[in-house]
Structures are given as structure tokens and as C-alpha cells.
Design an enzyme around this catalytic site. Structure first.
Site, PDB file in Angstrom:
ATOM      1  N   ASN A   7      45.574  19.190  76.129  1.00  0.00           N
ATOM      2  CA  ASN A   7      44.392  18.396  75.808  1.00  0.00           C
ATOM      3  C   ASN A   7      44.901  17.039  75.333  1.00  0.00           C
ATOM      4  OD1 ASN A   7      42.111  17.238  74.751  1.00  0.00           O
ATOM      5  ND2 ASN A   7      41.560  18.950  73.436  1.00  0.00           N
ATOM      6  N   ARG A 241      29.099  10.155  64.266  1.00  0.00           N
ATOM      7  CA  ARG A 241      28.235   9.637  65.348  1.00  0.00           C
ATOM      8  C   ARG A 241      26.765   9.754  64.955  1.00  0.00           C
ATOM      9  NH1 ARG A 241      30.872  13.250  70.075  1.00  0.00           N
ATOM     10  NH2 ARG A 241      32.917  13.249  69.083  1.00  0.00           N
ATOM     11  N   GLU A 384      38.475  27.199  73.597  1.00  0.00           N
ATOM     12  CA  GLU A 384      38.444  26.409  74.834  1.00  0.00           C
ATOM     13  C   GLU A 384      39.775  26.507  75.576  1.00  0.00           C
ATOM     14  OE1 GLU A 384      36.975  23.457  72.024  1.00  0.00           O
ATOM     15  OE2 GLU A 384      35.942  22.511  73.696  1.00  0.00           O
TER      16      GLU A 384
END
Ligand code: ADP
Length: 396
Positions: A7, A241, A384
């Protein structure tokens, strides 16, 4: 068979080497501060002590080399030669409409990923750099790309089209894509296994709550909606965010706060969210601690987060015309019994009731619903990397 999962971010490279015979992790680690001062490798072999090595890491190719050296090292390594690595699986953030599933990486795929840069300028370039670095250093090892957006490609058109002129969708690919797809796919599959029911018969809302948070409606095993949008900025309020806000706030901020159009994206991504509301931190542990000791803005940040999550659960129950289970995952979803409780409170109308004693767990698969809860409430730690490794094996 051993599969390496990578990743690659703009200044870091996370990796895990799996033994796919038993799906165990042989080693994992992170190369940090690539291209910056104070480069560092943190390497954790499964059965040996953790190693931390500080060194200058000017670029991603050097980062890949350092990772391979660590995996091969006579003391803290876990393989004898690179030929033991059968394949490499890469996490790729944005596959746009081009990839609705994982793919074997070849030059054509790399070119398509480069075309996607215009709509994922922050995320795809480091992913591509990582792929090219591995290709150079391990030219004979097959590689697979696994996309955060792919799982959501099953969304119906009415769920992904925004209220902007349709021509702009055609011209600039402006639409909802959804993210964290690998995580939502993994936990929804595990949920079906856990409930011992075919996923094709289930309506599930999966809540991936971490620094970035997204919520998905998974109907009969397929994503039919996700709270993130054209970019991972949309949806529920996050660590830093803003999540969904009235778009008119953007030009207003540009004018009143003098934030330039170039900087506004960075501002909305890094200075807002629960950090901006609480004024304390983006980390939920800090915010929960401050709220518990009476800080009002910290409490408000938690209330906003829980309220928005609740609203997504309700709207996705409407979108799917039913709800069999909700699943909590991600750093907050897996660990914060407090936030799970806040989200599930006063949701009896949707058949959601949790059991406080069962909810008192962290980081393991569990059913935390009360006996009489019509909707099952599950905690499922995401993985993941394993999902990427499994896709990689399937494709090679
Ligand atoms: P990322 O999106 O970077 O993968 P994670 O999924 O690791 O993030 O989630 C990070 C978030 O999880 C942080 O806000 C952190 O505070 C939160 N978290 C981790 N452990 C706990 C805990 N025990 N209680 C509350 N929040 C937690």
C-alpha cells in the site's frame, strides 16, 4: 504460496507478506518519510522482535529495496530469496469506471491508471510509483491491482449521478465513485459468514470508521451506495475532512477567509472534520477523553459524527428497503464502544438495539446486538491486506 501486499502512499509504503497456505502474516512493516528527512523502516516479523532502522530514503524505489532487504535479512528476514514471492498485490485508490474488479497489472493497466490521475491527483500517483518501483526490482513477479473504488461499481446510475449537467459526467467523469471498497467487501463477506447466511439474502450497512470514514449499503452482496463520492472528501464528517457540506460554503470561504482556490481542497481535507469542530485533535481517543472531562466542543464533535452516521444508516435502510445487519469496522468502529453506542442509540425504529455488556469489546469479531434486536449489530475488524492477497492469488 507467498504473496506480498503493498500500500504505497506519497511518503510511506506499508507492506505485508502472507503465507497463503494458512493466510498467516509472515512479516509486515512500513517504510516512512520517503523523500523527507528522517526516513525510517519499521519491520515486524511474525516470530521475531520488531526492528526499526533509520536511513535516508530518497524515493520509492529505494523504499521497495529497503523492504525487500528487510524481508531477506539473515536476522529479521522471513524468506531466503525473492523467488519465494509468488506475486505482489497493490492497493490502488482510484480505478474510476475502468476497473470494476481487481486486475493483473500490465503496461496497458499502468497507462489506464495514469489516465485516472486527473480525477485522483492525490492518491493515484504514489500507487503508480509503487507499482513501477516493484516492476523494476521484481520484473518476473506477477502483480495485481486491487481498487478502493471497484466494489462500488455496482451502484445504480441514480445513486452515482450528481445534480450537475450530465455532459460534465461524460466530459470529466464527475460522479460518485465511493471508496474503502476493499474493506466494505471484506467485512460484508465476513458478516454473512458470521451470520451463517448467504450474502445474496442480506441487506447490510457497513460502517468503516477511521481517520477516513465511509458507509456503504450492501444489498445482496453488492454495493448499491457509498457515502464517499467523487473523492474521499464527501460523506460523514471525518478526522480532518469536512465531509458533505453545502457547496456554497466553498466560494464563501474563498472570499471571506482569503483561502485561495488552490488551497481550499487542502483546507477541507486537513483542517476540518472533528479536528475543526473540537479544536482539540482528529484522534477519537483524544476527543473522547476531552468530552468525558467536560469539554463541550469535543462532545459536540462526537455528537455530530454519531448523528451523521445514524442518518446514513436510516437512508440506506430506505435505499435497500430493509436492513438485516449493520457492521462496525475501522479504528473507531472496531475499538470505540462509546461511539458504537452513540450511533445505535434511539434506533429501535430500525430494529437496532445493542447490548452494553456485549458492546464492551475491542478489535474482534462479535455480535453486540441485544437478544431482541431485529437487526444484527456486528463488529468485524477489517483486513484489506488479506482481501488484496486473496484477490491476487485468484488472479494469478
Ligand atoms: P485510517 O483511516 O488511517 O486507517 P484507522 O482505521 O486506524 O485509520 O482509525 C484511526 C482512528 O481510530 C483514530 O481516530 C483513533 O483515535 C481511532 N481509535 C483507535 N483506537 C480507539 C479507541 N480505543 N477508542 C476510540 N477511538 C479509537
Amino acid at each position: 504460496m507467498k504473496v506480498l501486499v503493498i500500500n504505497c502512499g506519497s511518503s510511506s509504503l506499508k507492506y505485508q507478506l502472507f503465507n497463503m497456505e494458512n493466510q498467516s502474516v509472515l512479516a509486515k512493516g512500513i517504510v516512512e518519510r520517503i523523500g523527507l528527512e528522517g526516513g525510517m523502516l519499521r519491520h515486524q516479523p511474525a516470530d521475531k522482535d520488531k526492528v526499526e532502522i533509520s536511513e535516508n530514503i530518497p524515493n520509492h524505489k529505494v523504499a521497495v529495496k529497503i523492504m525487500l532487504d528487510a524481508l531477506l535479512d539473515s536476522n529479521h528476514g522471513v524468506i531466503n530469496t525473492v523467488s519465494e514471492i509468488s506475486a505482489v498485490g497493490h492497493r490502488v485508490v482510484h480505478g474510476a469506471e475502468r476497473f470494476s474488479g481487481s486486475v493483473r497489472i500490465n503496461d496497458e493497466v499502468i497507462n489506464v491508471l495514469k489516465e485516472c490521475i486527473s480525477i485522483a491527483p492525490l492518491h493515484n500517483p504514489p500507487n503508480i510509483i509503487g507499482i513501477e518501483a516493484v516492476k523494476e526490482l521484481l520484473p518476473d513477479v506477477p502483480m495485481v491491482g486491487v481498487f478502493d473504488t471497484a466494489f462500488h461499481q455496482t451502484m445504480p446510475e441514480f445513486a452515482y449521478i450528481y445534480g450537475v449537467p450530465y455532459d460534465l459526467y461524460k466530459k470529466h467523469s464527475i460522479r460518485r465513485y465511493g471508496f474503502h471498497g476493499t474493506s466494505h467487501r471484506y467485512v460484508s463477506m465476513r458478516a454473512a459468514k458470521f451470520l451463517n447466511k448467504p450474502i445474496e439474502d442480506l441487506k447490510i450497512v457497513t460502517l468503516h470508521l477511521g481517520n477516513g470514514s465511509s458507509i456503504t449499503a450492501v444489498k445482496n452482496g453488492k454495493s448499491v451506495d457509498n457515502s464517499m463520492g467523487f473523492t474521499p472528501l464527501e460523506g460523514i464528517v471525518m478526522g480532518t475532512r469536512c465531509g458533505s457540506i453545502d457547496p456554497a460554503i466553498v466560494p464563501f470561504l474563498i472570499e471571506k477567509e482569503g483561502i485561495s482556490p488552490e488551497k481550499i481542497n487542502d483546507y477541507l481535507n486537513k483542517k476540518c472534520g472533528v479536528l475543526g469542530i473540537s479544536g482539540i485533535s482528529s484522534d477519537f481517543r483524544d476527543i473522547e477523553e476531552a468530552a468525558a472531562s467536560g469539554n463541550k466542543r469535543a462532545k459536540l464533535a462526537l455528537d455530530v459524527f454519531a448523528y451523521q452516521a445514524k442518518k446514513y444508516i436510516g437512508s440506506y435502510a430506505a435505499a435497500m428497503n430493509g436492513l438485516d445487519a449493520i457492521v462496525f469496522t475501522g479504528g473507531i468502529g472496531e475499538n470505540s464502544s462509546n461511539m458504537r453506542k452513540m450511533i445505535c442509540e434511539n434506533m429501535e425504529y430500525f430494529g437496532i438495539r445493542i447490548d452494553d455488556a456485549r458492546n464492551n469489546i475491542r478489535g474482534k469479531e462479535a455480535d453486540i446486538s441485544a437478544e431482541d434486536s431485529k437487526t444484527r449489530v456486528l463488529v468485524i475488524p477489517t483486513n484489506e491486506e488479506l482481501m488484496i492477497a486473496l484477490d491476487t492469488v485468484a488472479l494469478i
